[in-house]
Write an enzyme that holds these catalytic residues in place. Structure first.
Site, PDB file in Angstrom:
ATOM      1  N   GLU A  89      -5.492  -0.701  12.278  1.00 29.72           N
ATOM      2  CA  GLU A  89      -5.107  -2.098  12.089  1.00 29.72           C
ATOM      3  C   GLU A  89      -5.827  -2.619  10.851  1.00 29.72           C
ATOM      4  O   GLU A  89      -7.056  -2.582  10.774  1.00 29.72           O
ATOM      5  CB  GLU A  89      -5.471  -2.952  13.310  1.00 29.72           C
ATOM      6  CG  GLU A  89      -4.517  -2.775  14.474  1.00 29.72           C
ATOM      7  CD  GLU A  89      -4.751  -3.774  15.603  1.00 29.72           C
ATOM      8  OE1 GLU A  89      -5.693  -4.590  15.499  1.00 29.72           O
ATOM      9  OE2 GLU A  89      -4.006  -3.726  16.591  1.00 29.72           O
ATOM     10  N   ASP A 107      -9.906 -15.708  15.205  1.00 28.57           N
ATOM     11  CA  ASP A 107     -11.017 -14.818  14.888  1.00 28.57           C
ATOM     12  C   ASP A 107     -12.354 -15.530  14.999  1.00 28.57           C
ATOM     13  O   ASP A 107     -12.485 -16.707  14.660  1.00 28.57           O
ATOM     14  CB  ASP A 107     -10.841 -14.249  13.472  1.00 28.57           C
ATOM     15  CG  ASP A 107      -9.646 -13.328  13.387  1.00 28.57           C
ATOM     16  OD1 ASP A 107      -9.568 -12.415  14.224  1.00 28.57           O
ATOM     17  OD2 ASP A 107      -8.792 -13.518  12.507  1.00 28.57           O
TER      18      ASP A 107
END
Length: 271
Positions: free
Chosen positions: A49, A60
């Protein structure tokens, strides 16, 4: 079958679990991204990824937020990330690459242009954090038309209806966010994950990868016992943040190899 499907089919046949590491493209040095991707593959990653940096990465935690900020400050763009994938493909035609990021850079490029350029670069999947499944039907169709798997997130808070919606349009794999909140946060409760996975697998016809909060080989192995794959990101970004530049790729490869060994142990146990 595409590369992601081939990878998971081979893992299932071998009774092994997938290892999906995440790094942010361009961090800490844009010139090192392709080298880091090769280090991940050589260490035993099944799928890579690759994070596309964005100025407002709402899902995040602070580690990956800092990583995005550093990459953006060094001029990394979606176009440069696609160029990295293309360079990686020159010497690795096998390891699947999934781009993970947010809708804004893709929409600025144009979804059709992105699909064509991502396909040409050798991208295998794309996970857009802020595309909920109920709004992503057209996007998913365009990705599949370009032989790119649209990958979606599920969470502990996902309803049966949301899981079913994802099951209708997801391909490649789904990414189960094992904790509420942002990446890199909290402590994992593997028994809680184990309780959620059967409901997902009964409605979603693709493998289930589990991420958020996985920091070491022991945790990775425990999660692998109850999932098809383990996704690890914040810990790798931290490793690159703290490693000496000349030793970063080797440190990455060593850490991934430790995780690979742990997961292969989980795979043997699961058979």
């Amino acid at each position: 079958m595409n590369r992601i499907q081939q990878t998971f089919a081979a893992l299932a046949e071998q009774g092994r679990k997938g290892l999906i590491p995440f790094i942010t493209a361009g961090d800490p040095d844009p010139a090192k991204t392709v080298e880091f991707m090769h280090a991940l593959a050589e260490g035993g990653a099944d799928v890579i990824e690759l994070g596309v940096p964005f100025s407002d990465p709402m899902a995040d935690g602070p580690v990956i937020q800092r990583s995005s900020e550093r990459a953006l400050a060094r001029g990394v763009t979606l176009k440069s990330v696609l160029a990295d994938v293309k360079r990686f493909r020159e010497t690795d035609p096998k390891t699947p690459v999934v781009l993970m990021g947010y809708a804004n850079p893709i929409e600025r490029m144009g979804v059709d242009t992105f699909a064509a350029e991502a396909q040409a670069a050798g991208v295998d999947g794309v996970l857009v954090v802020d595309y909920p499944p109920e709004e992503a039907g057209v996007f998913a169709e365009k990705m599949r038309a370009a032989q790119i798997d649209p990958i979606f997130l599920l969470a502990p808070t996902s309803t049966d209806e949301r899981i079913a919606d994802v099951g209708k349009i997801a391909s490649g794999y789904v990414y189960y966010v094992s904790l509420k909140g942002v990446t890199g946060a909290g402590n994992l409760d593997v028994s809680s994950i184990a309780g959620k996975i059967p409901a997902i697998k009964s409605r979603v016809p693709v493998p289930v990868g589990v991420g958020f909060g996985i920091r070491d080989a022991e945790t990775a192995r425990a999660v692998a016992e109850v999932s098809d794959a383990v996704v690890i990101g914040s810990r790798l970004v931290q490793l690159l943040e703290s490693a000496a530049p000349e030793g970063a790729a080797a440190a990455l490869k060593t850490f991934i190899a430790e995780l690979r060994a742990a997961l292969d142990g989980a795979g043997k146990t699961a058979r």
